[in-house]
Design a protein around this motif. Structure first.
Motif, short mmCIF file in Angstrom:
data_model
loop_
_atom_site.label_atom_id
_atom_site.label_comp_id
_atom_site.label_asym_id
_atom_site.label_seq_id
_atom_site.Cartn_x
_atom_site.Cartn_y
_atom_site.Cartn_z
N VAL A 143 0.85 -1.19 0.00
CA VAL A 143 0.00 0.00 0.00
C VAL A 143 0.89 1.24 0.00
O VAL A 143 1.85 1.32 0.76
CB VAL A 143 -0.94 0.03 1.23
N SER A 144 0.56 2.19 -0.87
CA SER A 144 1.24 3.49 -0.88
C SER A 144 0.22 4.57 -0.58
O SER A 144 -0.94 4.47 -0.99
CB SER A 144 1.90 3.76 -2.24
N ASP A 226 -1.36 -4.95 -4.53
CA ASP A 226 -1.13 -6.39 -4.66
C ASP A 226 -2.44 -7.17 -4.64
O ASP A 226 -3.53 -6.61 -4.66
CB ASP A 226 -0.19 -6.87 -3.56
N ALA A 227 -2.31 -8.49 -4.59
CA ALA A 227 -3.49 -9.37 -4.67
C ALA A 227 -4.38 -9.29 -3.45
O ALA A 227 -5.51 -9.76 -3.48
CB ALA A 227 -3.03 -10.81 -4.89
N SER A 235 -12.70 -9.46 -8.52
CA SER A 235 -11.97 -9.39 -9.78
C SER A 235 -11.83 -7.96 -10.30
O SER A 235 -10.96 -7.69 -11.13
CB SER A 235 -12.67 -10.25 -10.84
N ARG A 236 -12.64 -7.05 -9.82
CA ARG A 236 -12.55 -5.67 -10.28
C ARG A 236 -11.27 -5.00 -9.78
O ARG A 236 -10.90 -3.94 -10.26
CB ARG A 236 -13.77 -4.88 -9.80
N ALA A 237 -10.63 -5.63 -8.81
CA ALA A 237 -9.39 -5.07 -8.26
C ALA A 237 -8.16 -5.71 -8.88
O ALA A 237 -7.06 -5.60 -8.34
CB ALA A 237 -9.37 -5.25 -6.75
N ALA A 238 -8.33 -6.38 -10.04
CA ALA A 238 -7.20 -7.06 -10.67
C ALA A 238 -6.10 -6.09 -11.08
O ALA A 238 -4.92 -6.46 -11.16
CB ALA A 238 -7.68 -7.85 -11.88
N ASN A 239 -6.47 -4.85 -11.36
CA ASN A 239 -5.49 -3.84 -11.76
C ASN A 239 -5.17 -2.85 -10.63
O ASN A 239 -4.61 -1.78 -10.87
CB ASN A 239 -6.01 -3.06 -12.97
N GLY A 240 -5.53 -3.22 -9.41
CA GLY A 240 -5.26 -2.36 -8.27
C GLY A 240 -6.46 -1.51 -7.89
O GLY A 240 -7.44 -1.41 -8.64
#
Length: 251
Positions: A143-144, A226-227, A235-240
């Motif tokens: 996390v940033s 990350d995952a 799955s909507r968070a596959a790209n962050g």
């Protein structure tokens, strides 16, 4: 002639019908050979050895050991041991990521052991994650966080453009430099899907667009990379995931 000129420092010789008198040239003295003189003010070099450990007594590998004010440096080995040649009176700087740096002066003691203390200045910082807030020291995911103060300091009309270069692993590509239309596409750690590669943006818990909010109204931005974010948003968070928290009234 030899008797007359003896002891007078004069030589004579006959040229044709004349006697020519010449003053003797002084004999050249053979230079005295001597070894190279040591430059004045040159300090004696000493080999300093030691071990760098943490608060538990374990050796720390890869610690930088540098003579302050020079480019001479070395690193500790896998056991935390080091050796460096330094003049007496110089200052050794021990530095490592996550630890407070230390400076020690070289004296007659040539065996210098150092104990570095962990630097926890940012570990108590509170970061917004998908399921609430956590202290940075308790986080296990990647996390940033970017503060609203840092965003407001950049003269950008679009929030996505202001985010460029503010968080590691986040790339912002601008398609236009037109004022008001300089919003860019965001990629977190590259492309994770074949279709839509944009990250999921949540503004105060509601899905939205980064370019629809004024950067001056943002309190903080958290970027989940990350995952672990997929366990919250699927799955909507596959790209962050980008979590935006806006400013609120304070009593």
């Amino acid at each position: 002639m030899q008797v007359v000129l003896k002891g007078r420092g004069v030589e004579w010789l006959i040229k044709e019908k004349y006697i020519v008198l010449e003053k003797k040239s002084p004999a050249l003295k053979t230079p005295i050979e001597s070894g190279p003189l040591k430059a004045q003010g040159e300090k004696r070099q000493e080999q300093v050895k030691g071990r760098v450990i943490d608060e538990t007594g374990s050796g720390i590998p890869g610690v930088g050991v540098k003579i302050k004010g020079t480019a001479q440096a070395t690193l500790t080995d896998e056991n935390g041991l080091y050796a460096i040649t330094a003049p007496k009176g110089s200052i050794l700087v021990f530095s490592y990521v996550g630890f407070a740096a230390q400076e020690i002066q070289v004296t007659d003691q040539l065996n210098i052991n150092v104990s570095l203390k962990a630097e926890d200045s940012n570990l108590n910082e509170v970061i917004v994650v998908g399921y609430g807030t956590q202290k940075k020291v308790n986080l296990t995911g990647a996390v940033s966080q970017v503060s609203g103060k840092d965003l407001a300091a950049r003269p950008m009309g679009q929030t996505s453009a202001a985010l460029q270069g503010m968080a590691p692993g986040v790339t912002v590509k601008q398609s236009s430099g037109r004022p008001g239309g300089d919003g860019g596409s965001i990629r977190i750690r590259g492309i994770g899907t074949l279709s839509d590669a944009n990250p999921l943006v949540m503004i105060d818990g509601i899905e939205g667009s980064m370019n629809n909010i004024d950067p001056n109204l943002i309190e903080s931005i958290s970027v989940l990379k990350d995952a672990a974010s997929s366990s919250i948003y699927g799955s909507r968070a596959a790209n962050g995931v980008i979590l935006i928290t806006t400013k609120r009234a304070k009593a």
